[in-house]
Write a protein that holds these residues in place. Structure first.
Motif, PDB file in Angstrom:
ATOM      1  N   TYR A   1      89.412   7.416  27.132  1.00  0.00           N
ATOM      2  CA  TYR A   1      89.181   5.719  28.670  1.00  0.00           C
ATOM      3  C   TYR A   1      90.695   5.942  29.210  1.00  0.00           C
ATOM      4  N   ILE A   2      90.590   5.464  30.082  1.00  0.00           N
ATOM      5  CA  ILE A   2      91.722   4.741  30.888  1.00  0.00           C
ATOM      6  C   ILE A   2      91.138   3.386  31.670  1.00  0.00           C
ATOM      7  N   SER A   3      91.948   2.573  31.655  1.00  0.00           N
ATOM      8  CA  SER A   3      91.060   1.567  32.592  1.00  0.00           C
ATOM      9  C   SER A   3      92.243   1.366  33.554  1.00  0.00           C
ATOM     10  N   ILE A   4      91.743   1.102  34.719  1.00  0.00           N
ATOM     11  CA  ILE A   4      92.377   1.374  36.546  1.00  0.00           C
ATOM     12  C   ILE A   4      92.137   0.117  37.347  1.00  0.00           C
ATOM     13  N   LEU A   5      92.878  -0.444  37.575  1.00  0.00           N
ATOM     14  CA  LEU A   5      93.510  -2.208  37.994  1.00  0.00           C
ATOM     15  C   LEU A   5      93.122  -2.192  39.421  1.00  0.00           C
ATOM     16  N   ILE A   6      92.356  -2.179  40.217  1.00  0.00           N
ATOM     17  CA  ILE A   6      91.866  -2.651  41.228  1.00  0.00           C
ATOM     18  C   ILE A   6      92.173  -3.418  42.347  1.00  0.00           C
ATOM     19  N   ALA A   7      92.796  -3.709  43.241  1.00  0.00           N
ATOM     20  CA  ALA A   7      92.970  -5.015  43.847  1.00  0.00           C
ATOM     21  C   ALA A   7      93.082  -5.005  45.192  1.00  0.00           C
ATOM     22  N   ASP A   8      92.306  -5.748  46.494  1.00  0.00           N
ATOM     23  CA  ASP A   8      91.903  -5.736  47.198  1.00  0.00           C
ATOM     24  C   ASP A   8      93.185  -6.765  48.761  1.00  0.00           C
TER      25      ASP A   8
ATOM     26  N   THR B   1      90.679  -8.703  41.676  1.00  0.00           N
ATOM     27  CA  THR B   1      90.689  -7.329  41.037  1.00  0.00           C
ATOM     28  C   THR B   1      89.864  -6.594  40.021  1.00  0.00           C
ATOM     29  N   SER B   2      89.383  -5.914  40.065  1.00  0.00           N
ATOM     30  CA  SER B   2      88.733  -5.410  38.737  1.00  0.00           C
ATOM     31  C   SER B   2      89.253  -3.957  38.290  1.00  0.00           C
ATOM     32  N   THR B   3      88.807  -4.019  37.437  1.00  0.00           N
ATOM     33  CA  THR B   3      89.252  -3.386  35.718  1.00  0.00           C
ATOM     34  C   THR B   3      87.841  -2.336  35.605  1.00  0.00           C
ATOM     35  N   ASN B   4      88.225  -0.488  35.983  1.00  0.00           N
ATOM     36  CA  ASN B   4      87.155   0.303  35.808  1.00  0.00           C
ATOM     37  C   ASN B   4      87.379   1.231  34.987  1.00  0.00           C
ATOM     38  N   THR B   5      86.642   2.111  34.038  1.00  0.00           N
ATOM     39  CA  THR B   5      87.179   2.952  33.083  1.00  0.00           C
ATOM     40  C   THR B   5      87.186   4.027  33.780  1.00  0.00           C
ATOM     41  N   LEU B   6      87.821   4.847  33.133  1.00  0.00           N
ATOM     42  CA  LEU B   6      88.231   6.515  33.791  1.00  0.00           C
ATOM     43  C   LEU B   6      87.734   6.796  32.544  1.00  0.00           C
ATOM     44  N   THR B   7      86.830   8.121  32.022  1.00  0.00           N
ATOM     45  CA  THR B   7      86.409   8.763  31.224  1.00  0.00           C
ATOM     46  C   THR B   7      87.289   9.856  31.684  1.00  0.00           C
TER      47      THR B   7
ATOM     48  N   ASP C   1      83.625 -12.335  47.709  1.00  0.00           N
ATOM     49  CA  ASP C   1      83.720 -13.128  46.398  1.00  0.00           C
ATOM     50  C   ASP C   1      82.952 -11.387  45.622  1.00  0.00           C
ATOM     51  N   HIS C   2      83.476  -9.903  46.574  1.00  0.00           N
ATOM     52  CA  HIS C   2      83.082  -8.814  45.737  1.00  0.00           C
ATOM     53  C   HIS C   2      84.391  -8.165  45.676  1.00  0.00           C
ATOM     54  N   ALA C   3      84.943  -7.446  44.189  1.00  0.00           N
ATOM     55  CA  ALA C   3      86.248  -7.164  43.985  1.00  0.00           C
ATOM     56  C   ALA C   3      86.235  -5.300  43.972  1.00  0.00           C
ATOM     57  N   PRO C   4      86.530  -4.994  44.640  1.00  0.00           N
ATOM     58  CA  PRO C   4      86.618  -3.406  44.688  1.00  0.00           C
ATOM     59  C   PRO C   4      86.557  -2.550  43.677  1.00  0.00           C
ATOM     60  N   GLU C   5      85.824  -1.351  43.461  1.00  0.00           N
ATOM     61  CA  GLU C   5      84.740  -0.555  42.581  1.00  0.00           C
ATOM     62  C   GLU C   5      85.131   1.171  42.701  1.00  0.00           C
ATOM     63  N   PHE C   6      84.989   1.748  41.995  1.00  0.00           N
ATOM     64  CA  PHE C   6      85.237   3.231  41.969  1.00  0.00           C
ATOM     65  C   PHE C   6      83.871   3.270  43.084  1.00  0.00           C
ATOM     66  N   SER C   7      84.823   4.262  44.423  1.00  0.00           N
ATOM     67  CA  SER C   7      83.509   4.748  45.256  1.00  0.00           C
ATOM     68  C   SER C   7      82.261   5.698  44.495  1.00  0.00           C
TER      69      SER C   7
END
Length: 770
Positions: A545-552, A559-565, A463-469
């Motif tokens: 600003y780029i959006s990166i998809l991370i899937a477990d 999956t989650s979308t994480n923004t990298l600046t 129930d928790h999507a991955p995210e940047f460490s």
């Protein structure tokens, strides 16, 4: 010397004396007298024998006679030496010698005397002194005696015949060289048939086997006779106490063939539930016993020995349960602790007894079927979901119904059937385990309770999507080329995975076709960001600003979308991104230093302002209210701080104020503040009114908030109703902060001479102000 000792037949003189001696001794005396005749210059002297135990008061022993004595009584005989005159006497004219006392050979057997013959006329000695000996002959007048008696001896029981017990010895005071007077023989007067005595030695021996348990001591009487037991012999006796010492010839035996004991099912391990007792006819060390269990299939009981009382104590080795088994049958045995090898035949088979143990029923608390419970429930389960079931029952026969409860839990509850139910949704990431304590209570007896631990594990769902460490600060140089790696990223997942986490990285759909950067998945839970073109402009596009998809790899996968600046920076010719990062770091550190310095200056200014206010307030601070402990009676005092001494103190009589209070006229108030003061003064006389008093408090609060010299924020101003006041009205200075323009003090002139100074001060002040 003219005189010679003439031979004289002393035996003829002693014949009358020998008549008192037994016939067996006469010949011995005659022989002794003849053998001791000696000649000594005119005197006939010899050894004289006299028997002891004379019955006459005067006994003739013999005659001393000089060879010069012609019988005309011209000579006189004298006796000298020990016993002369007291024991022995002599006839001075004839020389006959007599014993006048009873003689005892055992006291003295020989007397040495001297004889002298003198002329009866002149008293001169006719012959020199002559010495002779009188011996007391022995007769059997002493009986044998046992000087060490009575005797005592100890001999083991069951001793064989001929065993030496003791030797007794008697003594005889008679002369052992005189016939058989001192020759002794021993005989047994009492003690048959168990004992015998040797006649010549006095040694007592066992003649029959004896058992101490039948009789433990014997009295034996031994007699000793002299003259080897011939008629007329004397005898003496002694007693001998012979005790039999114990040998271990008896095995212990139980007093009862069946013992009945009881034990509570509440009894803890080690409890003594009863005693058993065996007896042993032996004594001392031979009677020491050891108890043990011979037969106990349940292995529930044990027996220990009390060495002081020789009792067997039955103890509980395992807990008992009435509902499981309410009675036991065990067999115990006993044996001696010390047994000699030669006596093992008496202990071939140990004695036993039967013990019946009855278990007493007790009201026991409920018993859970398991010592603990472990349940599993998925996180996110809705409220009211079943977790598991615990079960307890009354072990007693009445089978009381059971109620359940949970101690201190806001997440779970339990129903009457023992089912544990959730009351809130569970989140494994907040708490993966719950430790519960379930209490079971008997409804028939609420005092009987028991508890069991319950462990609830919250199972994971994805129930928790991955995210940047971590938070990434990414930089790219303006002169960066295509395909250059500018950042390495990784991910974390709060969920728990049965297998190792595996993450997949990719650009979002929006950035896939039109992006200056691209993502390359390293397949090890990391990815790198690469430039997708050559050259960047800091003025045109300083930030991307780029959006990166991370899937477990969960089921289902999240999956989650994480923004990298990404910041564009001006780098050196080398194009090092690290140089760009260092510049930004220095700029950031400079900005932080300036901010910290500004904050520190502000804090210093604030503290200085606060200290300034406090200093000013301290100088202007006045005590507006008197202390509660002051005693106001008929006078009110005013102290002028500018001077010293009693001259600066003036007293006013309050009585005048009271008497003139009614003459004081109230002046109309021109402002709201004046009206409030008037209402306040009325309140001192008639009591507080809630609305008026609330207005007054609000007014004072407003004054305090607007007054720059008021106390700081942590001060407490208290206003309270002071009472009905005096007839003269209130003299309080609470309203002193209000302008005096609204106050008219002309009424002070009407209060009399005592208020003249006040009227001048305030009246003139008002006039000048006006």
């Amino acid at each position: 010397m003219n005189c010679l000792l003439l031979p004289f037949m002393l035996g003829l003189l002693l014949w009358p004396c020998l008549t008192a001696i037994e016939n067996s001794e006469v010949e011995k005396v005659k022989h002794a007298m003849r053998s001791h005749l000696r000649v000594k210059r005119g005197w006939m002297w010899n050894q004289f024998f006299v028997p002891e135990e004379m019955n006459k008061t005067s006994h003739h022993i013999g005659q001393l006679r000089s060879d010069l004595d012609n019988g005309n009584n011209s000579f006189q005989y004298k006796l000298l030496g020990a016993g002369a005159g007291s024991i022995f006497v002599i006839d001075e004219r004839t020389g006959d010698l007599y014993a006048v006392q009873k003689l005892d050979r055992e006291e003295r057997s020989l007397y040495t005397l001297r004889a002298q013959v003198t002329d009866a006329t002149t008293g001169r000695a006719v012959e020199p002194e002559s010495e002779f000996v009188i011996r007391v002959s022995d007769i059997n007048d002493n009986e044998p005696q046992f000087l060490d008696g009575p005797y005592e001896a100890v001999v083991p029981e069951l001793s064989p015949e001929g065993t030496l017990v003791i030797r007794v010895t008697a003594t005889d005071a008679d002369d052992p060289s005189s016939g058989h007077n001192a020759r002794l023989l021993y005989c047994l007067l009492q003690g048959q048939p168990y004992f015998s005595v040797e006649s010549t030695t006095g040694v007592i021996r066992i003649s029959s086997t004896m058992d101490r348990e039948l009789q433990d001591e014997y009295w034996v009487i031994i007699q000793a006779k002299d003259m080897i037991g011939l008629p007329g012999a004397l005898s003496g006796t002694t007693s001998v106490l012979i005790k039999l010492s114990d040998v271990n010839d008896n095995k212990p035996m139980f007093k009862e063939s069946l013992y009945r004991l009881t034990v509570s099912e509440y009894a803890p391990i080690g409890t003594s539930i009863g005693k058993i007792m065996a007896y042993d006819n032996d004594i001392g060390e031979n009677a020491e016993m050891d108890y043990s269990i011979e037969e106990d299939h349940s292995q529930t009981f044990d027996i220990i020995t009390n060495n002081e009382t020789q009792e067997g104590i039955v103890i509980l080795k395992k807990k008992v349960d009435f509902e499981h088994q309410n009675h036991y049958r065990i067999r115990a045995k006993v044996k001696n602790h010390h047994v000699d090898e030669q006596l093992m035949k008496y202990h071939a088979e140990a004695a036993t007894t039967l013990i019946r143990v009855q278990v007493e029923d007790e009201d026991e608390p409920p018993a859970f079927l398991l010592p603990y419970y472990v349940f599993e429930v998925f996180e996110g389960s809705p409220r009211g979901s079943s977790v598991g079931v615990v079960s307890a029952m009354d072990p007693d026969q009445r089978k009381s119904p059971i109620g359940y409860s949970i101690s201190r839990s806001q997440v779970f509850r339990i129903d009457d059937n023992g089912t544990i139910i959730t009351t809130n949704p569970l989140d494994r990431e907040n708490s993966a385990w719950y430790n519960l304590s379930i209490t079971a209570t008997e409804k028939y007896n609420t005092q009987q309770i028991s508890s069991v631990p319950v462990y609830v594990q919250v199972l994971n769902i994805n129930d928790h999507a991955p995210e940047f460490s971590e938070y990434y600060e990414t930089y790219v140089c303006e002169n960066a080329g295509s395909g250059q790696v500018i950042q390495t990223i990784s991910a974390v997942d709060r969920d728990e995975s049965i297998e190792d986490h595996h993450f997949y990285f990719n650009l979002s759909v929006e950035d896939t076709n039109n992006s200056s950067f691209t993502v390359r998945d390293n397949q090890d839970n990391t990815a790198v960001i690469l430039t997708n073109r050559t050259g960047f402009s800091l003025q045109e596009e300083p930030v991307f600003y780029i959006s990166i998809l991370i899937a477990d790899n969960g089921i289902p996968s999240l999956t989650s979308t994480n923004t990298l600046t990404i910041h564009v920076c001006d780098c050196e010719d080398s194009g090092s991104v690290q140089t760009c990062r260092n510049k930004h770091l220095m700029l950031s550190m400079g900005f932080r230093t300036e901010v910290l310095l500004a904050i520190l200056i502000c804090i210093i200014i604030i503290f200085g302002f606060v200290f300034l206010i406090l200093g000013l307030k301290q100088r202007r601070k006045q005590n507006l209210f008197p202390d509660k402990g002051e005693d106001f009676r008929e006078n009110i005092f005013r102290y002028d701080d500018e001077g010293g001494g009693e001259e600066d103190t003036e007293a006013f009589d309050i009585g005048e104020l009271r008497s003139s209070a009614m003459r004081r006229e109230r002046k109309a108030r021109k402002t709201a503040s004046a009206e409030i003061r008037s209402l306040y003064r009325q309140s001192l006389q008639v009591g507080p009114d809630s609305a008026i008093f609330r207005k007054f408090i609000l007014e004072k609060l407003e004054e305090a908030n607007t007054d720059p010299c008021a106390p700081p924020f942590d001060s407490l101003q208290t206003y309270a109703f002071e009472g009905t006041g005096s007839l003269a009205g209130s003299l309080s200075s609470l309203g002193s902060a209000v302008s005096d323009q609204d106050e008219n003090y002309d009424y002070l002139h009407e209060l009399g001479p005592r208020f003249k100074r006040l009227a001048c001060m305030f009246g003139s002040a008002m006039q000048s102000n006006n």
